[in-house]
Write a protein that holds these residues in place. Structure first.
Motif, PDB file in Angstrom:
ATOM      1  N   VAL A  79     -35.363  55.342  17.211  1.00 21.12           N
ATOM      2  CA  VAL A  79     -35.362  55.246  15.571  1.00 21.12           C
ATOM      3  C   VAL A  79     -37.396  55.650  15.639  1.00 21.12           C
ATOM      4  CG1 VAL A  79     -36.863  53.992  13.556  1.00 21.12           C
ATOM      5  CG2 VAL A  79     -34.565  53.041  14.940  1.00 21.12           C
ATOM      6  N   GLU A  80     -37.892  55.873  16.570  1.00 22.75           N
ATOM      7  CA  GLU A  80     -38.961  56.308  16.652  1.00 22.75           C
ATOM      8  C   GLU A  80     -39.353  57.511  17.280  1.00 22.75           C
ATOM      9  OE1 GLU A  80     -42.035  52.232  18.057  1.00 22.75           O
ATOM     10  OE2 GLU A  80     -41.819  54.184  19.614  1.00 22.75           O
ATOM     11  N   THR A  81     -38.210  58.215  17.632  1.00 18.84           N
ATOM     12  CA  THR A  81     -38.072  59.232  17.823  1.00 18.84           C
ATOM     13  C   THR A  81     -37.119  60.147  17.034  1.00 18.84           C
ATOM     14  OG1 THR A  81     -37.448  59.482  19.963  1.00 18.84           O
ATOM     15  CG2 THR A  81     -36.684  61.256  19.426  1.00 18.84           C
ATOM     16  N   ALA A  82     -36.152  59.745  15.908  1.00 18.22           N
ATOM     17  CA  ALA A  82     -35.745  60.110  15.390  1.00 18.22           C
ATOM     18  C   ALA A  82     -36.880  60.377  13.958  1.00 18.22           C
ATOM     19  CB  ALA A  82     -35.025  59.849  14.391  1.00 18.22           C
ATOM     20  N   VAL A  83     -37.582  59.633  13.887  1.00 13.47           N
ATOM     21  CA  VAL A  83     -38.639  59.689  12.547  1.00 13.47           C
ATOM     22  C   VAL A  83     -40.360  60.656  13.068  1.00 13.47           C
ATOM     23  CG1 VAL A  83     -40.744  58.396  12.107  1.00 13.47           C
ATOM     24  CG2 VAL A  83     -39.064  57.491  12.311  1.00 13.47           C
ATOM     25  N   LEU A  84     -40.361  60.631  14.421  1.00 17.18           N
ATOM     26  CA  LEU A  84     -41.765  61.853  14.928  1.00 17.18           C
ATOM     27  C   LEU A  84     -41.272  63.202  14.542  1.00 17.18           C
ATOM     28  CD1 LEU A  84     -43.133  60.111  17.861  1.00 17.18           C
ATOM     29  CD2 LEU A  84     -43.595  60.526  15.525  1.00 17.18           C
TER      30      LEU A  84
END
Length: 225
Positions: free
Chosen positions: A176-181
């Motif tokens: 999720v963090e990778t997708a947001v970044l």
């Protein structure tokens, strides 16, 4: 009565989360809100609320547990616990729905489980803490531990605490963090986005400067110190 069964189930080994799931499954309405969850069952120790702490269920009415004071920093009224000697206790046996023995047994189990397990200690905040919401039920997300590869898993709190989410999926935090970044990186490549960010930054700096200037002490002749 289902509330009595819930207390007995706790004494027999079920967790407040298990009891909340059962109450929601049986469509028992909570005292407030839309669904039961672990905190509804646990309540507040200082205020004597919740399925497990409310002594009114055992026929004891207690008030003056807390007092309200004004926080000098915020100006808001906040509660503070009173010493147990200041409590007022009145027996109201006609209102009891559980026996004193059952109530006391639940309290004994609560005390025995009071030592905080390392897995329940406060966890470090993550980049997206408090920002993720479920599209199905609107609940926030919370950590659900790690898998064997040490990857952190997250799940919507309504699915975990009350079992009421219609889409109770579990995700990996790093995914999720990778997708947001990646999404932010793509958006910030646009010049108009950068310009909006710079404008917002300067406006916030001006607001903070104005607040600081307004709070500076003033001498009697009208000049600021």
């Amino acid at each position: 009565m289902r509330i009595v069964h819930g207390r007995r189930e706790y004494v027999e080994g079920q967790t407040p989360r298990d009891i909340a799931h059962d109450l929601n499954r049986d469509r028992i309405p909570p005292p407030r809100g839309r669904a039961w969850n672990a905190s509804t069952s646990n309540g507040n120790v200082q205020r004597g609320t919740g399925l497990l702490h409310n002594e009114l269920y055992a026929g004891r009415l207690i008030w003056n547990r807390v007092r309200m004071i004004k926080d000098p920093d915020t100006g808001k009224r906040v509660s503070r616990p009173n010493p147990k000697g200041d409590w007022r206790v009145v027996a109201v046996p006609d209102l009891a729905i559980v026996s004193s023995d059952l109530f006391d047994a639940a309290q004994a189990r609560k005390k025995a489980r009071a030592t905080t397990h390392p897995s329940h200690q406060r966890r470090p905040r993550h980049m997206l803490t408090g920002l993720l919401r479920c599209a199905a039920c609107g609940a926030g997300m919370s950590s659900k531990g790690m898998d064997k590869s040490k990857r952190v898993r997250i799940r919507f709190s309504a699915a975990t605490e009350s079992g009421t989410c219609a889409d109770p999926k579990t995700f990996y935090l790093d995914t999720v963090e990778t997708a947001v970044l990646n999404g932010l990186t793509a958006e910030l490549r646009h010049p108009e986005v950068i310009a909006q960010y710079v404008q917002t930054y300067h406006e916030e700096r001006k607001r903070l400067a104005a607040d600081t200037d307004a709070s500076a002490p003033v001498w009697s002749d009208g000049l600021k110190s």
